[in-house]
Design a protein around this motif. Structure first.
Motif, PDB file in Angstrom:
ATOM      1  N   ILE A  95       0.859  -1.185   0.000  1.00  0.00           N
ATOM      2  CA  ILE A  95       0.000   0.000   0.000  1.00  0.00           C
ATOM      3  C   ILE A  95       0.893   1.232   0.000  1.00  0.00           C
ATOM      4  O   ILE A  95       1.836   1.334   0.780  1.00  0.00           O
ATOM      5  CB  ILE A  95      -0.936   0.026   1.231  1.00  0.00           C
ATOM      6  N   LYS A  96       0.602   2.179  -0.895  1.00  0.00           N
ATOM      7  CA  LYS A  96       1.369   3.413  -0.989  1.00  0.00           C
ATOM      8  C   LYS A  96       0.444   4.615  -0.906  1.00  0.00           C
ATOM      9  O   LYS A  96      -0.600   4.646  -1.561  1.00  0.00           O
ATOM     10  CB  LYS A  96       2.152   3.459  -2.311  1.00  0.00           C
ATOM     11  N   GLU A  97       0.836   5.592  -0.086  1.00  0.00           N
ATOM     12  CA  GLU A  97       0.126   6.857   0.028  1.00  0.00           C
ATOM     13  C   GLU A  97       1.042   7.964  -0.488  1.00  0.00           C
ATOM     14  O   GLU A  97       2.223   8.010  -0.142  1.00  0.00           O
ATOM     15  CB  GLU A  97      -0.234   7.164   1.478  1.00  0.00           C
ATOM     16  N   GLU A  98       0.497   8.881  -1.301  1.00  0.00           N
ATOM     17  CA  GLU A  98       1.309   9.976  -1.814  1.00  0.00           C
ATOM     18  C   GLU A  98       0.444  11.216  -2.015  1.00  0.00           C
ATOM     19  O   GLU A  98      -0.616  11.147  -2.637  1.00  0.00           O
ATOM     20  CB  GLU A  98       1.966   9.578  -3.127  1.00  0.00           C
ATOM     21  N   SER A  99       0.905  12.349  -1.488  1.00  0.00           N
ATOM     22  CA  SER A  99       0.155  13.597  -1.638  1.00  0.00           C
ATOM     23  C   SER A  99       0.248  14.097  -3.068  1.00  0.00           C
ATOM     24  O   SER A  99       1.228  13.857  -3.778  1.00  0.00           O
ATOM     25  CB  SER A  99       0.703  14.661  -0.681  1.00  0.00           C
ATOM     26  N   GLU A 100      -0.802  14.818  -3.491  1.00  0.00           N
ATOM     27  CA  GLU A 100      -0.775  15.416  -4.820  1.00  0.00           C
ATOM     28  C   GLU A 100       0.237  16.560  -4.863  1.00  0.00           C
ATOM     29  O   GLU A 100       0.451  17.250  -3.862  1.00  0.00           O
ATOM     30  CB  GLU A 100      -2.165  15.922  -5.200  1.00  0.00           C
ATOM     31  N   PRO A 101       0.880  16.797  -6.002  1.00  0.00           N
ATOM     32  CA  PRO A 101       1.860  17.891  -6.101  1.00  0.00           C
ATOM     33  C   PRO A 101       1.227  19.237  -5.748  1.00  0.00           C
ATOM     34  O   PRO A 101       0.073  19.496  -6.057  1.00  0.00           O
ATOM     35  CB  PRO A 101       2.284  17.845  -7.582  1.00  0.00           C
ATOM     36  N   GLY A 102       2.008  20.071  -5.084  1.00  0.00           N
ATOM     37  CA  GLY A 102       1.540  21.406  -4.730  1.00  0.00           C
ATOM     38  C   GLY A 102       0.671  21.464  -3.491  1.00  0.00           C
ATOM     39  O   GLY A 102       0.038  22.493  -3.223  1.00  0.00           O
ATOM     40  N   ALA A 103       0.639  20.389  -2.697  1.00  0.00           N
ATOM     41  CA  ALA A 103      -0.190  20.374  -1.489  1.00  0.00           C
ATOM     42  C   ALA A 103       0.312  21.396  -0.472  1.00  0.00           C
ATOM     43  O   ALA A 103       1.518  21.550  -0.271  1.00  0.00           O
ATOM     44  CB  ALA A 103      -0.190  18.974  -0.877  1.00  0.00           C
ATOM     45  N   SER A 104      -0.626  22.109   0.175  1.00  0.00           N
ATOM     46  CA  SER A 104      -0.263  23.120   1.173  1.00  0.00           C
ATOM     47  C   SER A 104      -1.325  23.197   2.257  1.00  0.00           C
ATOM     48  O   SER A 104      -2.517  23.004   1.993  1.00  0.00           O
ATOM     49  CB  SER A 104      -0.106  24.506   0.538  1.00  0.00           C
ATOM     50  N   PHE A 105      -0.881  23.489   3.463  1.00  0.00           N
ATOM     51  CA  PHE A 105      -1.762  23.873   4.560  1.00  0.00           C
ATOM     52  C   PHE A 105      -1.540  25.369   4.826  1.00  0.00           C
ATOM     53  O   PHE A 105      -0.592  25.961   4.320  1.00  0.00           O
ATOM     54  CB  PHE A 105      -1.453  23.067   5.825  1.00  0.00           C
ATOM     55  N   TYR A 106      -2.413  25.963   5.659  1.00  0.00           N
ATOM     56  CA  TYR A 106      -2.309  27.384   5.962  1.00  0.00           C
ATOM     57  C   TYR A 106      -2.388  27.606   7.467  1.00  0.00           C
ATOM     58  O   TYR A 106      -2.983  26.803   8.195  1.00  0.00           O
ATOM     59  CB  TYR A 106      -3.427  28.178   5.264  1.00  0.00           C
ATOM     60  N   LEU A 107      -1.778  28.707   7.916  1.00  0.00           N
ATOM     61  CA  LEU A 107      -1.791  29.020   9.340  1.00  0.00           C
ATOM     62  C   LEU A 107      -1.648  30.520   9.539  1.00  0.00           C
ATOM     63  O   LEU A 107      -1.039  31.216   8.732  1.00  0.00           O
ATOM     64  CB  LEU A 107      -0.668  28.266  10.066  1.00  0.00           C
ATOM     65  N   TRP A 108      -2.258  30.991  10.630  1.00  0.00           N
ATOM     66  CA  TRP A 108      -2.109  32.390  11.044  1.00  0.00           C
ATOM     67  C   TRP A 108      -1.014  32.484  12.102  1.00  0.00           C
ATOM     68  O   TRP A 108      -0.909  31.638  12.980  1.00  0.00           O
ATOM     69  CB  TRP A 108      -3.401  32.911  11.678  1.00  0.00           C
ATOM     70  N   ILE A 109      -0.212  33.547  12.054  1.00  0.00           N
ATOM     71  CA  ILE A 109       0.657  33.925  13.167  1.00  0.00           C
ATOM     72  C   ILE A 109       0.289  35.352  13.530  1.00  0.00           C
ATOM     73  O   ILE A 109       0.378  36.258  12.687  1.00  0.00           O
ATOM     74  CB  ILE A 109       2.149  33.843  12.811  1.00  0.00           C
ATOM     75  N   ASP A 110      -0.167  35.569  14.777  1.00  0.00           N
ATOM     76  CA  ASP A 110      -0.578  36.920  15.151  1.00  0.00           C
ATOM     77  C   ASP A 110       0.561  37.663  15.846  1.00  0.00           C
ATOM     78  O   ASP A 110       1.657  37.131  16.028  1.00  0.00           O
ATOM     79  CB  ASP A 110      -1.856  36.900  16.000  1.00  0.00           C
ATOM     80  N   SER A 111       0.301  38.905  16.221  1.00  0.00           N
ATOM     81  CA  SER A 111       1.357  39.763  16.759  1.00  0.00           C
ATOM     82  C   SER A 111       1.907  39.270  18.091  1.00  0.00           C
ATOM     83  O   SER A 111       3.034  39.608  18.460  1.00  0.00           O
ATOM     84  CB  SER A 111       0.834  41.189  16.925  1.00  0.00           C
TER      85      SER A 111
END
Length: 247
Positions: A95-111
């Motif tokens: 069994i092989k798992e592979e993310s699609e190209p260009g995968a991204s998550f997002y996050l906030w950093i506040d002051s």
């Protein structure tokens, strides 16, 4: 493998193997290093130029952001599981798992340095493929597997003195596999990604962190890689929030 593919026995084994893999990953502490700012900037000539200049200087110095900023976390995920059971009637799994190209998550950093991913569209697609082979005679001795799983992430952490520390908790929202011998196959139990601790030094351009264990073709091979992309000091952009795909 018979036509009914003995679902209880086989998938419980695969579930246990996956469980051991997940527990092993969860025990690992990872080392490592943005996206566009959604906050409105001051409009009008000199004021805007001053603010953009301050942001650019802060990025060059590798400092934590002075105001709430949106970063992106580029993501690569590859894992393989290769199991061979010895003896009569032994089965082989791949069994092989592979993310699609260009995968991204997002996050906030506040002051204040607090990190959050609340209300951000944090999901990527993980393509899954593989096969199950049974030494016993039957109408389907080899079954090929295929699926596309949705992986989401909850991201929290802190930014202090130019160092960002993140806790990323991954969740597989759906984990259905389609087998070539019959109906769709559901792996037993809750399958989820590990919790990983990451560290990024903002003074290093394109700072990254992750883990690599084994090599392709080994019994278990794992490659998780993250890159924290610095925010663009230019004009603010918008992030299109789209709904999570249906399982």
């Amino acid at each position: 493998m018979n036509g009914d593919i003995k679902p209880g026995k086989r998938w419980m084994r695969i579930g246990l193997y996956c469980g051991f893999l997940i527990l092993g990953l969860a025990a690992c502490s990872l080392l490592g290093t943005g996206a566009d700012d959604l906050e409105p900037t001051v409009t009008g000539g000199e004021s805007q130029d001053v603010e953009l200049g301050q942001q650019e200087q802060a990025l060059k110095k590798g400092e934590c952001p002075e105001k709430r900023s949106l970063y992106s976390l580029s993501y690569s995920h590859v894992s393989e599981l290769n199991i061979s059971e010895m003896g009569d009637g032994g089965e082989e799994f791949h069994i092989k798992e592979e993310s699609e190209p260009g995968a991204s998550f997002y996050l906030w950093i506040d002051s204040s340095g607090k990190v959050s991913s609340e209300d951000l569209p944090n999901f990527v697609t993980i393509n899954v493929s593989g096969w199950v082979k049974d030494d016993t005679t039957g109408s389907c001795p080899v079954q090929y597997l295929q699926g596309a799983w949705t992986l989401t992430a909850d991201i929290t952490g802190t930014c202090k003195k130019g160092v960002v520390r993140l806790l990323v908790v991954e969740h597989f929202e759906n984990h259905e596999l389609t087998g070539s011998c019959g109906d769709p196959i559901d792996l037993p139990g809750q399958i989820s990604g590990p919790e990983v601790d990451l560290q990024f030094d903002l003074s290093i351009p394109m700072t990254n962190d992750g883990i690599s264990s084994g090599s392709p073709g080994d019994q278990t091979y794992i490659f998780y890689w993250y890159q924290l992309v610095p925010p663009d000091p230019g004009p603010p952009a918008t992030l299109d929030v789209v709904p999570l795909p249906n399982p």
